[in-house]
Design an enzyme around this catalytic site. Structure first.
Site, PDB file in Angstrom:
ATOM      1  N   HIS A   1      -3.626   6.741   1.310  1.00 40.00           N
ATOM      2  CA  HIS A   1      -3.914   5.426   0.732  1.00 40.00           C
ATOM      3  C   HIS A   1      -5.326   5.008   1.141  1.00 40.00           C
ATOM      4  O   HIS A   1      -5.767   5.277   2.257  1.00 40.00           O
ATOM      5  CB  HIS A   1      -2.886   4.409   1.224  1.00 40.00           C
ATOM      6  CG  HIS A   1      -3.321   3.005   0.989  1.00 40.00           C
ATOM      7  ND1 HIS A   1      -3.651   2.548  -0.267  1.00 40.00           N
ATOM      8  CD2 HIS A   1      -3.520   1.960   1.843  1.00 40.00           C
ATOM      9  CE1 HIS A   1      -4.026   1.274  -0.166  1.00 40.00           C
ATOM     10  NE2 HIS A   1      -3.955   0.906   1.094  1.00 40.00           N
TER      11      HIS A   1
ATOM     12  N   ASN B   1      -9.900  -1.355  -1.823  1.00 40.21           N
ATOM     13  CA  ASN B   1      -8.471  -1.093  -1.621  1.00 40.21           C
ATOM     14  C   ASN B   1      -7.702  -1.632  -2.838  1.00 40.21           C
ATOM     15  O   ASN B   1      -7.601  -2.838  -3.020  1.00 40.21           O
ATOM     16  CB  ASN B   1      -8.033  -1.797  -0.326  1.00 40.21           C
ATOM     17  CG  ASN B   1      -6.558  -1.638  -0.031  1.00 40.21           C
ATOM     18  OD1 ASN B   1      -5.768  -1.263  -0.891  1.00 40.21           O
ATOM     19  ND2 ASN B   1      -6.170  -1.957   1.190  1.00 40.21           N
TER      20      ASN B   1
ATOM     21  N   CYS C   1       0.822  -1.224   0.000  1.00 42.77           N
ATOM     22  CA  CYS C   1       0.000   0.000   0.000  1.00 42.77           C
ATOM     23  C   CYS C   1       0.850   1.266   0.000  1.00 42.77           C
ATOM     24  O   CYS C   1       0.346   2.350  -0.271  1.00 42.77           O
ATOM     25  CB  CYS C   1      -0.916   0.009   1.211  1.00 42.77           C
ATOM     26  SG  CYS C   1      -1.966  -1.424   1.215  1.00 42.77           S
TER      27      CYS C   1
HETATM   28  N1  ACO Z   1     -18.451 -10.255   6.662  1.00 45.63           N
HETATM   29  C1  ACO Z   1     -19.108 -10.593   7.786  1.00 45.63           C
HETATM   30  N2  ACO Z   1     -18.468 -10.930   8.924  1.00 45.63           N
HETATM   31  C2  ACO Z   1     -17.132 -10.912   8.912  1.00 45.63           C
HETATM   32  C3  ACO Z   1     -16.401 -10.551   7.775  1.00 45.63           C
HETATM   33  C4  ACO Z   1     -17.106 -10.231   6.605  1.00 45.63           C
HETATM   34  N3  ACO Z   1     -16.501  -9.872   5.477  1.00 45.63           N
HETATM   35  N4  ACO Z   1     -15.091 -10.616   8.092  1.00 45.63           N
HETATM   36  C5  ACO Z   1     -14.993 -10.982   9.369  1.00 45.63           C
HETATM   37  N5  ACO Z   1     -16.241 -11.173   9.864  1.00 45.63           N
HETATM   38  C6  ACO Z   1     -16.618 -11.571  11.220  1.00 45.63           C
HETATM   39  C7  ACO Z   1     -15.495 -12.266  11.957  1.00 45.63           C
HETATM   40  O1  ACO Z   1     -15.466 -13.630  11.632  1.00 45.63           O
HETATM   41  C8  ACO Z   1     -15.897 -12.032  13.400  1.00 45.63           C
HETATM   42  O2  ACO Z   1     -16.871 -12.960  13.741  1.00 45.63           O
HETATM   43  P1  ACO Z   1     -16.903 -13.585  15.246  1.00 45.63           P
HETATM   44  O3  ACO Z   1     -17.139 -12.416  16.159  1.00 45.63           O
HETATM   45  O4  ACO Z   1     -18.036 -14.548  15.189  1.00 45.63           O
HETATM   46  O5  ACO Z   1     -15.558 -14.216  15.458  1.00 45.63           O
HETATM   47  C9  ACO Z   1     -16.571 -10.658  13.364  1.00 45.63           C
HETATM   48  O6  ACO Z   1     -16.901 -10.417  11.981  1.00 45.63           O
HETATM   49  C10 ACO Z   1     -15.689  -9.558  13.856  1.00 45.63           C
HETATM   50  O7  ACO Z   1     -14.394  -9.698  13.286  1.00 45.63           O
HETATM   51  P2  ACO Z   1     -13.239  -8.737  13.605  1.00 45.63           P
HETATM   52  O8  ACO Z   1     -12.012  -9.151  12.819  1.00 45.63           O
HETATM   53  O9  ACO Z   1     -13.104  -8.553  15.080  1.00 45.63           O
HETATM   54  O10 ACO Z   1     -13.854  -7.404  12.968  1.00 45.63           O
HETATM   55  P3  ACO Z   1     -13.325  -5.965  13.079  1.00 45.63           P
HETATM   56  O11 ACO Z   1     -14.362  -5.106  13.659  1.00 45.63           O
HETATM   57  O12 ACO Z   1     -11.930  -5.900  13.622  1.00 45.63           O
HETATM   58  O13 ACO Z   1     -13.232  -5.585  11.537  1.00 45.63           O
HETATM   59  C11 ACO Z   1     -11.645  -5.361   9.767  1.00 45.63           C
HETATM   60  C12 ACO Z   1     -12.405  -6.330  10.651  1.00 45.63           C
HETATM   61  C13 ACO Z   1     -12.643  -4.571   8.915  1.00 45.63           C
HETATM   62  C14 ACO Z   1     -10.754  -6.165   8.849  1.00 45.63           C
HETATM   63  C15 ACO Z   1     -10.853  -4.423  10.699  1.00 45.63           C
HETATM   64  O14 ACO Z   1     -10.031  -5.136  11.571  1.00 45.63           O
HETATM   65  C16 ACO Z   1     -10.022  -3.473   9.920  1.00 45.63           C
HETATM   66  O15 ACO Z   1     -10.541  -2.527   9.337  1.00 45.63           O
HETATM   67  N6  ACO Z   1      -8.688  -3.682   9.888  1.00 45.63           N
HETATM   68  C17 ACO Z   1      -7.804  -2.972   9.023  1.00 45.63           C
HETATM   69  C18 ACO Z   1      -7.663  -3.839   7.844  1.00 45.63           C
HETATM   70  C19 ACO Z   1      -7.269  -3.108   6.627  1.00 45.63           C
HETATM   71  O16 ACO Z   1      -7.684  -1.996   6.388  1.00 45.63           O
HETATM   72  N7  ACO Z   1      -6.459  -3.802   5.852  1.00 45.63           N
HETATM   73  C20 ACO Z   1      -5.988  -3.318   4.660  1.00 45.63           C
HETATM   74  C21 ACO Z   1      -4.971  -2.280   4.946  1.00 45.63           C
HETATM   75  S1  ACO Z   1      -3.378  -2.716   4.682  1.00 45.63           S
HETATM   76  C22 ACO Z   1      -3.221  -2.643   3.073  1.00 45.63           C
HETATM   77  O17 ACO Z   1      -3.878  -1.875   2.425  1.00 45.63           O
HETATM   78  C23 ACO Z   1      -2.257  -3.571   2.443  1.00 45.63           C
END
Ligand code: ACO
Length: 336
Positions: A261, A291, A115
């Site tokens: 980004h 992204n 990224c």
């Molecule tokens: N749809 C529905 N449910 C989902 C999904 C989905 N796509 N993905 C995960 N879940 C579920 C999980 O299994 C979990 O279920 P559980 O509670 O039964 O175990 C629940 O949702 C919550 O999961 P978390 O991982 O705790 O969710 P969180 O609120 O942390 O959100 C997210 C996840 C969106 C990935 C968050 O952590 C985030 O924004 N992180 C940054 C990630 C990012 O931006 N990455 C890319 C940047 S780096 C780059 O660009 C290379």
């Protein structure tokens, strides 16, 4: 003084629109979950049957950027290609693009940096130009994520985030006394946290690099610790903003627009709140594209120019990025 200026930009987004609702046919997810956690409403993917790589999207973006610069491919001294999704493992997509542009021996340099690819690419281009190693450089950031993500429920945390797309920028070295062009660049990395977001295969540390057993463990798909990535992103983006501004001897009031980004709208909103930025000072388009990693900032820049937001003398943009590596950095660019 030698300065690096932008002569043309271009973007190319593939045609296959995939909405959040479309994703629900392959995985257990919902439009509401994706929008609430990431801000993403849709993304575009290359055609399902394959045959389109990062260099193909990069080629289309490059043609537009070259045309706007009024350059022919033969005018280039160097191609810098940033991607984490190269067409093939080696040689790099830069070489493939060089051939597709009809060039014979023009050098091509591939960088990864995920990224932060645009930031590392601008810093590299600026170093080549300031040291007189190149005068005209084509930077391309391009990704085809869709062929490499796990679109089952198992991979939903990552799969919903990413879209395909490419952005290209033509950069030229000029001699000027004006304080314009790339004013400053700041780069960082932290390999200690490499496994916070990584794609393992094919891996030279494994013998064989790929096997059916390993693939049964789904190690050919990216793995992410979303909370670690989120936590570090919201810390590093404000930090590197301050560092980049200090290095450029500027304050936030000197910046007309920040193009971060496009990893996740929530990350950018947290960054905006920490920096106390008004809405008009930060540009987001992740809602429409997802992204696109190395493509995200050059795609956004191309949109910003097309929307005529760069509408006054010495308009100054701060680019900031954070991503896998971990890597992060900033660039200040001032238009003439
Ligand atoms: N749809 C529905 N449910 C989902 C999904 C989905 N796509 N993905 C995960 N879940 C579920 C999980 O299994 C979990 O279920 P559980 O509670 O039964 O175990 C629940 O949702 C919550 O999961 P978390 O991982 O705790 O969710 P969180 O609120 O942390 O959100 C997210 C996840 C969106 C990935 C968050 O952590 C985030 O924004 N992180 C940054 C990630 C990012 O931006 N990455 C890319 C940047 S780096 C780059 O660009 C290379």
């Amino acid at each position: 003084m030698k300065r690096t200026v932008i002569r043309g930009t271009g973007r190319y987004i593939p045609e296959r629109l995939v909405t959040n609702q479309d994703l629900t046919q392959w995985m257990d997810t919902s439009d509401e979950w994706i929008k609430q956690r990431t801000g993403i409403e849709q993304r575009y993917w290359v055609k399902e049957e394959g045959g389109v790589g990062a260099s193909d999207l990069g080629l289309e973006a490059s043609k537009i950027a070259l045309d706007r610069a009024g350059w022919k491919p033969e005018d280039l001294d160097l191609i810098i290609f940033a991607t984490l999704s190269p067409d093939i493992f080696f040689p790099g997509s830069g070489c493939l693009l060089q051939h597709k542009l009809g060039l014979e021996t023009t050098p091509a340099l591939d960088i990864r940096q995920q990224c932060t690819g645009f930031i590392y690419g601008m810093a590299t281009a600026d170093a080549y130009i300031r040291s007189n190693m190149a005068k005209r450089i084509l930077f391309v950031g391009s990704e085809v994520h869709s062929t490499g993500i796990d679109i089952s429920t198992r991979g939903r945390d990552v799969a919903v985030l990413f879209g395909d797309g490419a952005g290209a920028v033509c950069l030229e070295g000029i001699d000027t006394d004006e304080d314009i062009g790339i004013l400053t660049t700041v780069l960082h990395s932290q390999g200690k946290l490499a496994d916070g977001l990584m794609l393992e295969l094919p891996a030279s540390r494994l013998n064989p690099r790929i096997s059916v057993d390993i693939m049964n463990e789904a190690r050919q798909f990216p793995k992410m610790n979303g909370q670690i990535i989120f936590k570090h992103a919201v810390r590093r983006l404000p930090e590197v903003t301050k560092e980049t501004l200090e290095k450029a001897n500027l304050s936030i009031d000197d910046i007309d627009l920040i193009i971060p980004h496009q990893a996740n709208l929530r990350i950018n909103q947290a960054f905006q709140n920490t920096m106390n930025l008004p809405d008009e000072k930060i540009f987001n388009n992740i809602q429409r594209y997802g992204n696109t990693t190395a493509g995200s900032i050059p795609i956004a820049l191309d949109e910003v120019i097309e929307m005529n937001l760069v509408n006054k003398k010495n308009y100054t943009i701060l680019f900031v990025a954070f991503g896998a590596g971990l890597t992060w950095g900033g660039v200040v660019y001032r238009f003439a």
